[in-house]
Structure formats: structure tokens, C-alpha cells
Write an enzyme that holds these catalytic residues in place. Sequence first.
Site, PDB file in Angstrom:
ATOM      1  N   ASP A 137       0.859  -1.195   0.000  1.00 41.51           N
ATOM      2  CA  ASP A 137       0.000   0.000   0.000  1.00 41.51           C
ATOM      3  C   ASP A 137       0.898   1.249   0.000  1.00 41.51           C
ATOM      4  OD1 ASP A 137       0.971   0.335   2.528  1.00 41.51           O
ATOM      5  OD2 ASP A 137      -0.981   0.274   3.527  1.00 41.51           O
TER       6      ASP A 137
ATOM      7  N   ASP B  34      -5.670   2.164  -1.809  1.00 40.92           N
ATOM      8  CA  ASP B  34      -4.247   2.153  -2.169  1.00 40.92           C
ATOM      9  C   ASP B  34      -3.627   0.767  -1.912  1.00 40.92           C
ATOM     10  OD1 ASP B  34      -4.490   2.236   0.545  1.00 40.92           O
ATOM     11  OD2 ASP B  34      -2.662   3.405   0.851  1.00 40.92           O
TER      12      ASP B  34
END
Length: 1005
Positions: free
Chosen positions: A873, A916
Site C-alpha cells: 500500500d 491504495d
Amino acid sequence: MRLKLRTKTALLITSLVLVLVGVTGGWQYRSLSSEYIELMREQQQALTDSAAADLDYKLGIHLSALARAARELGAQGFADPAAQQRFLRDQDLRTMFDNAALATPDGAIVAINPPAERPSSIADRDYFRRVRDTGQPTISAPLLTRSARQPAVIMAVPVDGTDGRLAGVLGAALNLQRANVLGDLSRATVGRGGHYVIVTRGPSPQIVMHPDANLLLKPASALASGDGIGKDVATHASIPAAGWELRLVVPAAIAYAPLEQVRRNLLLQMLWLGLGCALLVWVGTTWVMRPLEALSGAIRTLRRSPDSQVGLDVVANDERGDLAREFDALMAELREQRLEMAAVTDASPVGLFRCDSEGRMTYVNDEYLAIHGLARKDAAAGWLTLVREEIRETVRQEWARLANSATPVAVTRRLHRRDGTRVLVALRSRPVLAADGRVLGHVGTVTDITERTRAEQALRTLTAIFDMTTDYIVQLDAKGRLIYMNPAARLRTGLALDAPIEQFSVADFNPPETMERLATEIVPTAVRAGIWVGESMVWDARREAFPASHMVIAHRDKHGKVEYFSGLMRDISAAKAAERALRDSEHRLRMVTDHLPALISYLDRDLRFRFVNKAHQDWFGIPTEQLLGMGLWKFYGEEAWAEMEPHLRAALAGRQVTYERRLKTPGGRRDVQATVVPERDEHGEVIGLYTLDSDITAHHEAEEALQESEARLRTVADALPMRVAYIDAEERYRFNNLAYERGFGLSREQIQGHTVQELLGEPDYLALQPHIRAALAGETVTFQSEVARSDSYYCYEAQYIPQPAVNDETIVGFHAVITDITRQKLEEKRLVTLAQVDPLTGLANRSGFEARLDEAMERARGAGALMALMYLDIDGFKKINDQFGHQVGDELLRGFAGRLSQALRSGDVRARLGGDEFTVIMEGLPGADAAISVASGLIDAMQQPFDLEERTILVRTSIGVAFYQGGDATAAALVRQADEMLYQAKGAGRNNYQVASHPVGGHRA
């Protein structure tokens, strides 16, 4: 070789004399030998003791000289090496020893004479340690010197200093191969071959001195040992000064030579004594045995010619005269007995003979000669000329073997007499044995059995025929009493094979009506004509009558009177039953053929009706009686005959013919199938034809209706867009539509009749085989088949529908309906792709990721290969999104996805799960280091600035790495471990990667 009595007597007396003289001489020789050997050993031992004492004295002198030199050396001091060397040189030790040396108490040699390379130390030598430890002189065991590698004996004495303590050791050597006190003794000889040997004592003695230098220092076991005549004579004496043993060895050949000479002289004297004794005994025995020689000659003469006159001394008044008189009386009795026996045997009606052990006839009587047709001069072996020449030698050898055998002989022999007649003789003989069991020959009889054998053979042949025949044969006397019944008749009437039959009469086996015929018809006819032939009824074992073919023969004696009757009967029950069965069969055949709806007939070779069934009358309205004898051409007419004639001619040639034709009958048109079968006689010639004309009108009409139905079905099937085919139980195409032909690019003729495997090929057939088997087992099958090539893609849906038989008991094939569903499949794939792709980044979404993760784990599980899952991420992404807006956030996600793709292999799966969060699936890794290297590269790549809408943004990423290499772990477990590693990376300060230490469900990666 046969020895005479006088020779045996001479040999016996001579042998006894020689044994007596030999025993006496042998005893004298053994006594003399013992005394000689004892005296020789005593003298040799005295010499050995003297030599040992002399050698012991000389060794003592050598030790004394060496000890004196040691005392002088101790008085002068032991400090100056040069002085020590001069001392050894000035001493006269070289006159007694081969060399001398001086050693310190620790074993180092400090002086040696004559000068030579000095060994570093003698501390390991046994003699040195004994002198050092005991302070007493010593003589070593034989050894090899270290400098010259020569066999030697070392004498060593202690050297005491002025203070009385040991200052060193003085040693001198005697080379065992040089002239010295030991070498001289080794070359000394005793007598003509004796020599001295010195060995050490102890558990492992060694040779110190020996004339053969090669044996020096060898174990004493290498020396020949033993005692007694024939072995070397050895005496022993000890040498106290050295602890050795001196041996004097004299070779056996030298030591025992006088005894050998005495033994030869004794044997020669015994030989001359034996020859002289034998000659004298033989001369005396010959004179004494003269009367016995005369008697032996007379016996031999009488054996050759019993009637000869011999002269015997029957008047002598001693034992010889008694023996001659008794022998003369015995021969007179034997001559009388021989004359009596000759008279008896010559009058015997049986051939008598005697032969020797080689088979030669020594006596035959007149009947023997008459049976063989021989003259007396040919009696010895003339019978062999009556045997066939090709087997004559074999017969002679076999007869010689039998004549020399101790077993009785019983043979039958066929002879061809010289007058051309043949006789069969029976020979019986027994062996004549001597007192010692030896076979002297055989005596026996010869009988002519020619006529008897012929009669017996004829009787056996006739009896065998009667016993083996299945007919029933009986014989009765003139009063009707049973005198013979063969086995077949006994079995049928229930009598055992060995049961007596004399108590039975003809009435016991025949019913009353047959007995009446016997009295009124059968017996009178047989008596009058000699034979009667006919049929009658006879009882079996259950007294049930059965028909029999019967023959009765009357036998008469030489006076013409009926003596007995013979009856021959054969059971004709089966034949009678067959006649009835034939009549019944003909009736049933007529009933069957008359009720069949087909024309059945039999034609002779002229093609005329000889049999027709009732169907001819039903079809054509003509009575069957009128058709018999009518020609076929006349019955059917010229037009039909022209069509039928070729087939009938082919049948007459021997072929079975089947063909179809159309008839015109009063009832209308009929289509018939005609079958013509030829009938052959026992020689294979065709004698007639069987014909069968079956009405197939309804069948033809059904076929036409079926063809019309098939045409309509084909029209419909050809109009369908899907492929339609019918495949039978043998997997062969029997029907296909036009779409099927277009799909394979083949014509209908190229498809139908071929198997599925031939049409599709082996690989495609193997893929379809399970579905085909299921359909032929009665199961409706539906499946899809995809064909993907580099430039095209096709997908078909196939349905196999089984076709049961009319009775629904078996499956005779299946219908295949194949539909092209390529468009639908492509649309499904497009929708699936859209559902599994993230529209923002173009990477796989969560759905696509989960599908590919399952596939990747399945492959790793099957191959046992290592794979990795990365969970990533963007650090601080929420803050960027809130500060710069969602549009910038989306641009950052697309840029992050682009760098992610650039840093990975083309085959690695990249996915955005949402927000993300990104994942990477890497397969086929050689090791965990490969994934770690990629993770490190991603950390570095993401640290570069992102240029977004005129803004430069710096971001970092955290990565968690998990591994899988087979096992029962699930995809959820793998994702969970990668997520845990991601959170560990964040907990470690972000902008790093963390790697799981073990694969999910496995060992350390």
C-alpha cells in the site's frame, strides 16, 4: 594261466621257506639296525658335546678380553672422545672381533673401530638395555647391523667410571659370514657330510650359524626336523656362555648307508635261496606225481571219447592203485547208464537236446532231428540255417546268451525247414550247473506246436470276434440247453460275465410267441436247410420283449446228425423306432410346410417338381397333385423362366443362390425372395434342389415408406444450423446432416461408415471417448468443447442422446447434436474480463486477483514449486487524497500501478484490491531471494517523485511478502499472512518490506 599241481606244490614250499628265512633275517636286521643307530648317536653326541664346550670356552675368552678392555678404558676416563677412539684403535680387539664400539649410558655411540658411519643411538637394542640394567656382560641374539646390514652377534660389557658408576657400554661384533670363532665352525664338516648349526633358545629360536648363509637369522622352524631311519641324525648340546644350542646334523643318506648295504645283501641271499629251494622241490614233486598225471590223462581221453580204452595201473598195492580201481568201476557204471538213457531219449516223441554254455548242441535225439528236418551231422548248429538270414546272427547271439544264463528258458521259434515247410516249435530248457554255480549248458525239449497253434489262433480269433461284437451270439445243444453266450448277450439279458449258463434253456429268454415260432417254423427250417433268417422277439434283462434280426444255424457231426445250434441276433429296436420316427417326421414336415406362408418345393436335376407344399395351391389355385412331375418353365411361363433360369443353373452347379423376383398370381402381384439350396449325394454330386419363395411384398412396401420418411427427415435435418448425426453401437456414423458435412469439409460418403476415431483423429477422440461411452451406456450427455488457436477461437456445445432398441433392452447407438456457441462464449469471456479488471489502473481487481490466486496455488500444489504473494500500500495516501483531491489521488494510483508493472516480470499478476492496496503474485521462483530482490526494487522505485498536474509528490510504500509451496493451506490463509507482514512493515517505520519466515502450511522458505 593254469598251474599244475607239482608247480603249485613247489611254489607253496618255496614260499614257506622264504617266509621263515625272511622273518628270521628281518628280526636280525632290526636288531642290528637298533644297535648301530644307538652307537652312532652316542658317538655323534660326544662329538657335539665336545664342540659345544670348545665354543663355550672361546666365547668366554672373547668376553674376558672385552671386559679387560672395558676396565682399562674406565681407569683412563670417559671424557675425551678422541682418546676413546685412540683407545679402541690401540687395543687388539680386531684380532678377535670384526669391529668394536663405545656407547654412553644413554645409548649414543661415541667411538667405533674401524671408523664407520655411526648410528645415532643403540638405546633400543636389547643387549644394550641388559648391560645397562644388570651391569653384567651379555651376548646378543643374532641381528642385522644398522650400518652394513650384515648378520652379526654383539658381545657387550659395562664400562665403570672411577666413581664405580656406569660410564658407558663397550661392544664388539662377530660377523656371522666372516672367518671368526663362529664362521669357522659353520664351515667345519663332520665325516663325509655332517655340519654344525647354532640356534638360540626360547619360545622363538633363531638360526645363529649355518653352512647356508641364506638361513642366518631365520626361525629355527625352517630347519628339517625329525628322527628315525630315513631322516637326518641330529644331536644337541647347550652353550651356557651365550644361552645357545649347538646341533650336529648328519644327512640320512650318509648316516644309514651301512644299514642299506646290509639290507641289499640280505635280500639277494634270500632270492638265491628261494630259487634253489623251488628247483629242488619241483623236481621231487614231479617224480612223486607221475601216477596222478597218468590218471588225469585217462580222464581227459574218456571225456573226449567215452568208449575209448585206457590203461590204468589197477594192480598197484597202494593209494594210487585204489584210486585207479575205483575210477575204472565208476566209468563202467556210467557207460551202462548212458546206454540206457540213449535208448529212452531216442524213443521219446518229444525232441530232446543238450547244449554247452556257448549254445552248441552236444546231444540231440531222433525226434529233435525230425522236427527240424536235419541230418545228425548238422545237429551241432544246423538249426540256425532254418532261421531267416537277416535275423540269423541276432538269434544266434541271443541263444548263446540264454545258454550261458542260470535261468530256465521258454521260447517259441518259427523255423523254415529245408524242404520248404514252416514249423512253429516250443523250446523249454533248464540250466546245468556245476558245483561252484557255473553254468555248463542247458538241457531241454523241443515240441512241434504248428497245428495246435493254428487251431488255438482260429479259436481265439473267433472268440474275440464273438466277445467284441455288439450282436448277440448263443449256442444251444440239440435239446435247447444253453452252452455259450457272448458278453453282449449276457449284458442284454442281465447275466454276469462269469455266471454259469448250463442250467438255462432257450425258453428262459424268449416270449411264448417266439417259442411257438421256434417249434413250428424256425427250427424245422434250420434243420432242413441248415440256416433260417428272419425277425423275432426276444426278452431283455427286465423280461421286456424287443425286436431282433435273427439267424439260426444248425451244426451237424460227421455222421450228419444235428449236434448243436448257433443263434446270431441283432437288436433292431432303434431301426424300428427310426422307421416310425421317419414316418412321423415326414408327416410333421408336411404339416409344417403346408401351413407356411411361403412356396416350398423340391426339384430334380431336370427341374421338375418332386415335392410342393399346399401354398402353391393357395397362391395359384392348382392342386398339388397336378404339379408333381411338371417342369418349372411350364409352370411359371417363358417370361418368368427367362429371369429364373440363370439362378437355377448356378444352383445346379453347386452354389446356394438367393435372389428376388416379382410374381403374377390370381390374387395379384407378389414380391418374393427365392432361396435355392442344392442337395448332394455321397460323392458330392448335385442330385436336386430345395427352393423356398418367401413373400416380401409387405417388407418392400415398408421399405418404401421408410425411405420416404428418411427423405423427409433429411430435408428437415439439412435445414438445421446445428450439426446432427447418428452413431451406432460400433461408433460408426450412419446418418449426418448437411451442417455436419460443411463443418468437416467432407461429403456424406466420406463420413458415413467411418468410426468417430477415424474421422476426428486419436487426440480428439480420446477427449470425447468418456462422453461416447456414457451415451452408449444409456445416459444423455451434454458438454462443451473449446478450440483455441493463435488466430481463432471456437466453442461448441454437444448433446449425445442414446437410442434404445425396439425392445428397450439395449442401446443401439446415439444421436449427436452439436451447436456452435462461439459468440455466446466470447461475450461471456468479455463480461468476465470486465468484471475482473480495475477500470482506474487497468490491473486485476479483487475478483480477478482471487481467481488468479486460486489458479496459481493449484499449479504450485501440483508441481511443488515456490510462489510468493506481495501485499503493498502507499504510505500516507489518505493524507494526499484529502490535501490534493481525488483527481490527484487517482493520478497517483495510476502512476503507482505503472511503476509496479515496470518493476515486475511480464508473467507476474498485478492487482488493485481497492483504495491504495495492491497485490503481486509471482510463480515459479527458484528461491525466496528472488521475491525479496523484487520487493527491494519496488521500495527503491517508489521513492522516485511522481509528477502529477504540475505537482511533484513524494510517496513511500510498505510491502508484506508471504510464500506458498504446496500443502493444504487456503488462499485466504496466504493473503492473511501477506497482510500480517505488511502491518509488520508499517510497524517497523514504513518504507520497508517484511518477509514471512515459513511458507504457508510448509517449511522454511
